[in-house]
Design a protein around this motif. Sequence first.
Motif, PDB file in Angstrom:
ATOM      1  N   GLY A 194      -9.604 -15.508  -4.868  1.00 21.39           N
ATOM      2  CA  GLY A 194      -8.750 -16.352  -4.060  1.00 21.39           C
ATOM      3  C   GLY A 194      -7.574 -15.640  -3.420  1.00 21.39           C
ATOM      4  N   SER A 195      -7.631 -14.317  -3.306  1.00 20.39           N
ATOM      5  CA  SER A 195      -6.529 -13.561  -2.711  1.00 20.39           C
ATOM      6  C   SER A 195      -6.534 -13.683  -1.190  1.00 20.39           C
ATOM      7  CB  SER A 195      -6.624 -12.082  -3.084  1.00 20.39           C
ATOM      8  OG  SER A 195      -6.469 -11.896  -4.474  1.00 20.39           O
ATOM      9  N   LYS A 196      -5.343 -13.636  -0.580  1.00 17.47           N
ATOM     10  CA  LYS A 196      -5.234 -13.571   0.875  1.00 17.47           C
ATOM     11  C   LYS A 196      -5.387 -12.137   1.359  1.00 17.47           C
ATOM     12  CE  LYS A 196      -2.454 -17.606   2.109  1.00 17.47           C
ATOM     13  NZ  LYS A 196      -3.428 -18.098   3.093  1.00 17.47           N
ATOM     14  N   VAL A 197      -4.891 -11.191   0.582  1.00 15.81           N
ATOM     15  CA  VAL A 197      -5.023  -9.772   0.893  1.00 15.81           C
ATOM     16  C   VAL A 197      -5.450  -9.053  -0.374  1.00 15.81           C
ATOM     17  CG1 VAL A 197      -3.866  -7.678   1.715  1.00 15.81           C
ATOM     18  CG2 VAL A 197      -3.203  -9.907   2.648  1.00 15.81           C
ATOM     19  N   VAL A 198      -6.435  -8.164  -0.235  1.00 12.34           N
ATOM     20  CA  VAL A 198      -6.852  -7.301  -1.341  1.00 12.34           C
ATOM     21  C   VAL A 198      -6.631  -5.858  -0.905  1.00 12.34           C
ATOM     22  CG1 VAL A 198      -8.731  -6.560  -2.844  1.00 12.34           C
ATOM     23  CG2 VAL A 198      -8.569  -8.965  -2.140  1.00 12.34           C
ATOM     24  N   VAL A 199      -5.699  -5.175  -1.578  1.00 15.10           N
ATOM     25  CA  VAL A 199      -5.369  -3.790  -1.256  1.00 15.10           C
ATOM     26  C   VAL A 199      -6.104  -2.880  -2.231  1.00 15.10           C
ATOM     27  CG1 VAL A 199      -3.514  -2.116  -0.926  1.00 15.10           C
ATOM     28  CG2 VAL A 199      -3.067  -4.556  -0.550  1.00 15.10           C
ATOM     29  N   VAL A 200      -6.857  -1.921  -1.703  1.00 13.47           N
ATOM     30  CA  VAL A 200      -7.601  -0.990  -2.557  1.00 13.47           C
ATOM     31  C   VAL A 200      -6.949   0.385  -2.453  1.00 13.47           C
ATOM     32  CG1 VAL A 200      -9.851   0.002  -3.126  1.00 13.47           C
ATOM     33  CG2 VAL A 200      -9.715  -2.299  -2.126  1.00 13.47           C
ATOM     34  N   THR A 201      -6.315   0.833  -3.547  1.00  8.92           N
ATOM     35  CA  THR A 201      -5.661   2.140  -3.597  1.00  8.92           C
ATOM     36  C   THR A 201      -6.415   3.127  -4.475  1.00  8.92           C
ATOM     37  OG1 THR A 201      -4.278   1.605  -5.515  1.00  8.92           O
ATOM     38  CG2 THR A 201      -3.433   0.968  -3.346  1.00  8.92           C
ATOM     39  N   ALA A 202      -7.479   2.670  -5.139  1.00  7.39           N
ATOM     40  CA  ALA A 202      -8.183   3.492  -6.121  1.00  7.39           C
ATOM     41  C   ALA A 202      -8.924   4.655  -5.460  1.00  7.39           C
ATOM     42  CB  ALA A 202      -9.174   2.625  -6.902  1.00  7.39           C
ATOM     43  N   ASN A 203      -8.930   5.786  -6.122  1.00  5.52           N
ATOM     44  CA  ASN A 203      -9.721   6.957  -5.745  1.00  5.52           C
ATOM     45  C   ASN A 203     -10.427   7.466  -6.991  1.00  5.52           C
ATOM     46  OD1 ASN A 203      -9.076   7.646  -2.821  1.00  5.52           O
ATOM     47  ND2 ASN A 203      -7.010   7.533  -3.671  1.00  5.52           N
ATOM     48  N   ALA A 204     -11.543   8.139  -6.799  1.00  6.52           N
ATOM     49  CA  ALA A 204     -12.301   8.666  -7.934  1.00  6.52           C
ATOM     50  C   ALA A 204     -12.811  10.063  -7.604  1.00  6.52           C
ATOM     51  CB  ALA A 204     -13.472   7.737  -8.274  1.00  6.52           C
ATOM     52  N   TRP A 205     -12.026  11.083  -7.979  1.00  7.95           N
ATOM     53  CA  TRP A 205     -12.473  12.456  -7.757  1.00  7.95           C
ATOM     54  C   TRP A 205     -11.686  13.418  -8.627  1.00  7.95           C
ATOM     55  CZ3 TRP A 205     -10.002  10.331  -3.169  1.00  7.95           C
ATOM     56  CH2 TRP A 205      -8.718  10.782  -2.961  1.00  7.95           C
ATOM     57  N   SER A 206     -12.152  14.655  -8.664  1.00  7.04           N
ATOM     58  CA  SER A 206     -11.442  15.733  -9.349  1.00  7.04           C
ATOM     59  C   SER A 206     -11.263  16.876  -8.370  1.00  7.04           C
ATOM     60  CB  SER A 206     -12.235  16.209 -10.576  1.00  7.04           C
ATOM     61  OG  SER A 206     -13.458  16.795 -10.182  1.00  7.04           O
ATOM     62  N   ASP A 207     -10.367  17.816  -8.714  1.00  5.32           N
ATOM     63  CA  ASP A 207     -10.042  18.910  -7.814  1.00  5.32           C
ATOM     64  C   ASP A 207     -11.204  19.878  -7.616  1.00  5.32           C
ATOM     65  OD1 ASP A 207      -7.520  17.876  -7.586  1.00  5.32           O
ATOM     66  OD2 ASP A 207      -6.671  19.129  -9.183  1.00  5.32           O
ATOM     67  N   GLU A 208     -12.187  19.863  -8.519  1.00  5.11           N
ATOM     68  CA  GLU A 208     -13.277  20.834  -8.432  1.00  5.11           C
ATOM     69  C   GLU A 208     -14.337  20.458  -7.418  1.00  5.11           C
ATOM     70  OE1 GLU A 208     -12.194  19.502 -11.290  1.00  5.11           O
ATOM     71  OE2 GLU A 208     -11.045  21.249 -11.998  1.00  5.11           O
ATOM     72  N   GLN A 209     -14.310  19.240  -6.889  1.00  9.30           N
ATOM     73  CA  GLN A 209     -15.382  18.770  -6.020  1.00  9.30           C
ATOM     74  C   GLN A 209     -15.212  19.251  -4.579  1.00  9.30           C
ATOM     75  OE1 GLN A 209     -14.704  14.568  -7.136  1.00  9.30           O
ATOM     76  NE2 GLN A 209     -16.896  14.477  -7.584  1.00  9.30           N
ATOM     77  N   SER A 210     -16.360  19.396  -3.880  1.00  5.24           N
ATOM     78  CA  SER A 210     -16.330  19.678  -2.453  1.00  5.24           C
ATOM     79  C   SER A 210     -15.930  18.400  -1.708  1.00  5.24           C
ATOM     80  CB  SER A 210     -17.707  20.135  -1.972  1.00  5.24           C
ATOM     81  OG  SER A 210     -18.642  19.075  -2.076  1.00  5.24           O
ATOM     82  N   TYR A 211     -15.590  18.555  -0.419  1.00  7.48           N
ATOM     83  CA  TYR A 211     -15.144  17.394   0.348  1.00  7.48           C
ATOM     84  C   TYR A 211     -16.228  16.321   0.396  1.00  7.48           C
ATOM     85  CZ  TYR A 211     -13.255  14.607   4.179  1.00  7.48           C
ATOM     86  OH  TYR A 211     -12.785  13.574   4.942  1.00  7.48           O
ATOM     87  N   LEU A 212     -17.475  16.718   0.643  1.00  5.08           N
ATOM     88  CA  LEU A 212     -18.571  15.760   0.718  1.00  5.08           C
ATOM     89  C   LEU A 212     -18.754  15.036  -0.615  1.00  5.08           C
ATOM     90  CD1 LEU A 212     -20.923  14.426   2.192  1.00  5.08           C
ATOM     91  CD2 LEU A 212     -22.350  16.384   1.549  1.00  5.08           C
TER      92      LEU A 212
END
Length: 452
Positions: A219-237
């Motif tokens: 029932g939200s009017k706005v849903v803000v998604v700030t989550a990220n899921a990565w580590s420094d060892e990964q390539s950009y892709l």
Amino acid sequence: MRRDCVGSVQLNLQVLFSGVDVPEGYKFRDLAIEELQKVSRVYTDMEVKSETYTFSDSLQKDLLKLVGNIPIRYHGHSYNLPILLWLLDSFPFTPPICFLRPTSSMVIREEMIAKFEEEPPLGTRSSAHGDSPNDLLAYVSNLKVNEGVNRPDQEVKVSVIGGGDLGIATVLSIMAKSSVDKLVLIDIPESSTKGGTMDLEIFSLPKVEVSKDLSASAGSKVVVVTANAWSDEQSYLSVVQTNVDMYRGIIPHLAQLSPKAVLLIASQPVDIMTHVAWRQSNLLPTQVIGVGCNLDSERLSHIINISLVANNTGKQAWVIGELSENKVAVWGNMGPGTDQLQALSPVSNSTKPLMDRALEMLKGRGQRSWSVGLSISGITHSIITDQRKIHSVTTLAEGWGGIGSKVFLSLPCILGESGSTRLPGVALGSEDEMKVRESVACQVNLFMQLKM
């Protein structure tokens, strides 16, 4: 659509299109048909065709086009303007590409030129005149948007997904700026940006609920998604793919829980992740936006008006394009005697030194969590209060400035409860045009490698 309505729609479609097949790829096919039927009832001589359109980036698509005359009243006289409208495959949620279609008998009378110099045509008059067609369209649009959604007893609820520094900064900024009845912070286990919710639980801010369950966002009017899921060892892709995989587990659920909400994406890379969220949510493109270049636009205008010019000229600068080194700047032309933006214009030779200096000063400003959080709160405030304010946010750019691909870029948009309304395109200089085209090509290439 109910089974007993399908035959009626198909019959009307055959009459309306006179044997013209609707090209494949129209995402909102039934709704597009409904809108075209409305057009046919008002403008009976409008002809619908299916042809190949070539965008300025050389991409070709089979699209529907409307050809006919639109009667315009001006100074007590009626003028039939021959027009050609190309309908993009995301119609009716992206504006058509509009052309005047001159005929062999059309002439421009000198006396009409003189009259227009004295008083501009209706389509170019500012809202200060009070009778612009744009005002009427905006008024009718507001009637549709506000019908049944502005009840005083309706709860204003905002949800923030991701419990990292940006999530916490967003919660605090929204609570400081906006009048919300309830703000939910959801710390999802899939995100690498988490762990900051404990302090909010300890000190228990009024109206703030901390949860680990996505259903708390219902029932939200706005849903803000700030989550990220990565580590420094990964390539950009692989970094982007990890975020795509995380989104696959949360975005469809969020859209089902709040089908009328505006989805505001702050995950990185924001242009790609906004595109991913749109595809995974099945929401309208007007409901899915990203924070994009909003912060850079606000900073750039402040630098120009305060730091360089030393007084507030009211001149608005916008940063558009991809949130990268390829972003470009344009000016916003304000209407006389009004604070409403009338049109965008490219940076000219005379204003280029000022803009270049301002952009150089902008480079030293980082994208810190608290500054991005403040930017998010400004966007959220414009939406939940139906402020109709313009922000440079990530939105579907198909059709803007001749872009033929389905990519998401930062563009000036009017924001309100129903989402975003994109402003018309502008002819960029060759250097800026090349930057935008490069961003489009890179996004298309990256998207082809992602597993949705």
